[in-house]
Design an enzyme around this catalytic site. Structure first.
Site, short mmCIF file in Angstrom:
data_model
loop_
_atom_site.label_atom_id
_atom_site.label_comp_id
_atom_site.label_asym_id
_atom_site.label_seq_id
_atom_site.Cartn_x
_atom_site.Cartn_y
_atom_site.Cartn_z
N GLY A 211 75.40 20.17 27.85
CA GLY A 211 74.29 20.35 26.75
C GLY A 211 73.85 21.96 26.33
N ASN A 212 72.25 21.90 25.84
CA ASN A 212 72.11 23.01 25.95
C ASN A 212 69.86 23.19 26.13
OD1 ASN A 212 71.07 22.57 23.22
ND2 ASN A 212 72.82 22.19 21.87
N HIS A 213 69.94 24.20 26.49
CA HIS A 213 68.51 24.29 26.68
C HIS A 213 67.61 23.97 25.25
CE1 HIS A 213 68.83 25.27 30.31
NE2 HIS A 213 69.69 26.96 30.12
N SER A 214 67.83 23.46 23.81
CA SER A 214 66.85 23.30 22.57
C SER A 214 66.18 22.12 23.29
CB SER A 214 67.89 22.52 21.94
OG SER A 214 66.89 21.94 20.88
N ALA A 279 70.15 21.82 17.63
CA ALA A 279 71.31 22.73 17.98
C ALA A 279 72.82 22.04 18.86
CB ALA A 279 71.14 23.57 19.08
#
Ligand code: CTP
Length: 401
Positions: A211-214, A279
């Site tokens: 995943g990512n921090h969005s 994102a």
């Protein structure tokens, strides 16, 4: 007369259907008149069993219409639909919602609704089980998709003695809603906009993902600003803690880039514009383990394959009238990288965030953007809250729409 109210001099058609909450329509009429509005009341025949037309004609200072065909004019529903600056249907019973959602016009309220070109506000009132019934919820969704505004119901004791959702909003709440509407710029009514927001999660096995921090904050703020300006928003939202609640926003929850792609491709053809603020993961595990991967060797590797580029796909599909807006989050050569994305993905303009700027990017409540247009016109904005930044982005889009 309250000259400060944004309802002052507004022409309001109030449609009343047959619910016990119809008595509140008298208070609503009084408040509308006090706010300086001109009010014409319509009643379904069953509404007259709950409140007297005489009460409403006295309060509204106008004749109350109950029949589709009057002896004075055969088409008063068309005239009234065109006369009004806004139509309020309060209370709207489950039966009335079903009629409005399906274009059935066997009474004056639904006939004027079909003829109205103005914004329509619907304040439902019914028992808790009727409210939660899938057919009622489907009708509400359909009415929202036609750009009507549903005024949320309250939770509380109901006429049946049951407790739950279904109480009509109080007249004061309806007035606050209308005031909010008339005091805002509603220049995007009738526009359909797709917005993507949040991260995507690409599963590795049943318990892990990439995943990512969005946080989804920027995309959700854009969706809310579009909705406030009257647009119908389809928000395709990745796993985010945020849960926007606006009548004009249809939230579609997804997890992976593929799911986001599928929804966007389905929705985009009916949209006037799309803002790609998500994102999206660029790569996903080539295979997803069906059981939890066990710890074995000192190191391990996961083979990744590219996800579909959603923005680029829409850029290929878009017609001449559709506007496509992209984002670029860059750490170096920002302008050049953003310009190349603008061209590659066929965006009409791109919103650049630089991670070099303090207070910009993931998880902040603020953002500092640069908007780059097709003609290479570049406009830099100050550091602002994401809410204010959303206004700048939506304004740029509104100019193109
Ligand atoms: N985007 C998308 N689908 C993807 C990747 C990106 O829709 N699979 C969209 C983003 O929502 C954004 C724009 O494309 O509006 C640019 O995203 P970004 O991640 O900056 O660009 P990439 O093409 O992935 O390039 P890179 O990661 O190499 O900078």
């Amino acid at each position: 007369m309250n000259t400060l109210s944004s309802l002052n001099n507004k022409r309001i058609v109030l449609g009343i259907s047959g619910s016990i909450a119809a008595y509140k329509a008298a208070f609503l009429t009084r408040l509308l008149i006090k706010s300086g509005a001109e009010v014409k009341v319509l009643m379904t025949p069953s509404a007259t069993a709950f409140i007297s037309p005489l009460t409403l004609s006295t309060l509204s200072k106008n004749e109350v219409h109950i029949d589709v065909v009057s002896d004075k004019s055969w088409n008063n529903h068309v005239e009234m639909g065109l006369w009004a600056d806004a139509m309020i249907i309060a209370p709207a019973t489950a039966n009335t919602l079903a009629k409005l959602a399906n274009g059935i016009c066997d009474n004056i309220v639904s006939a004027v609704y079909l003829s109205a070109r103005c914004p329509v506000f619907i304040a439902p009132a019914m028992d808790v089980d009727m409210w939660h019934h899938p057919s009622t919820q489907e009708n509400l969704k359909r009415l929202q998709s036609y750009s009507n505004t549903i005024i949320p119901v309250n939770k509380g004791e109901l006429a049946s003695g049951l407790y739950g959702e279904g109480r009509m909003a109080e007249p004061e709440e309806i007035i606050t809603f209308l005031n909010g509407f008339f005091s805002k710029k509603q220049d995007l009514i009738g526009k359909n906009v797709l917005v993507t927001a949040g991260p995507t999660f690409e599963p590795i096995d049943p318990v892990r993902f990439i995943g990512n921090h969005s946080s989804g904050k920027m995309g959700v703020a854009i969706a809310e600003e579009l909705a406030t300006r009257g647009a119908t928003v389809h928000l395709v939202l990745g796993p985010s803690k945020l849960s926007p609640n606006h009548n004009n926003i249809n939230v579609i929850r997804i997890m992976t880039a593929q799911e986001m792609y599928d929804k966007c491709v389905e929705i985009f053809p009916d949209c006037d514009a799309a803002i790609m603020a998500a994102a999206v993961a660029d790569y996903k595990p080539s295979t997803v383990a069906t059981t939890k991967i066990k710890k074995k060797k000192e190191d391990m590797s996961i083979h990744l394959s590219k996800t579909k580029d959603i923005a680029a796909s829409l850029g290929k599909k878009k017609n001449k009238k559709q506007i496509l807006v992209g984002f670029a989050l860059e750490t170096n050569n920002e302008i050049i990288n953003a310009q190349s994305k603008l061209e590659r993905k066929n965006f009409d303009f791109i919103v650049l965030n630089s991670l070099k700027d303090k207070g910009a990017g993931f998880n902040f409540d603020t953002n500092k953007i640069t908007i780059i247009k097709k003609d290479n016109n570049i406009r830099k904005f100050e550091l602002k809250s994401k809410k204010e930044t959303a206004k700048d982005i939506v304004q740029e889009l509104a100019l193109l729409l």
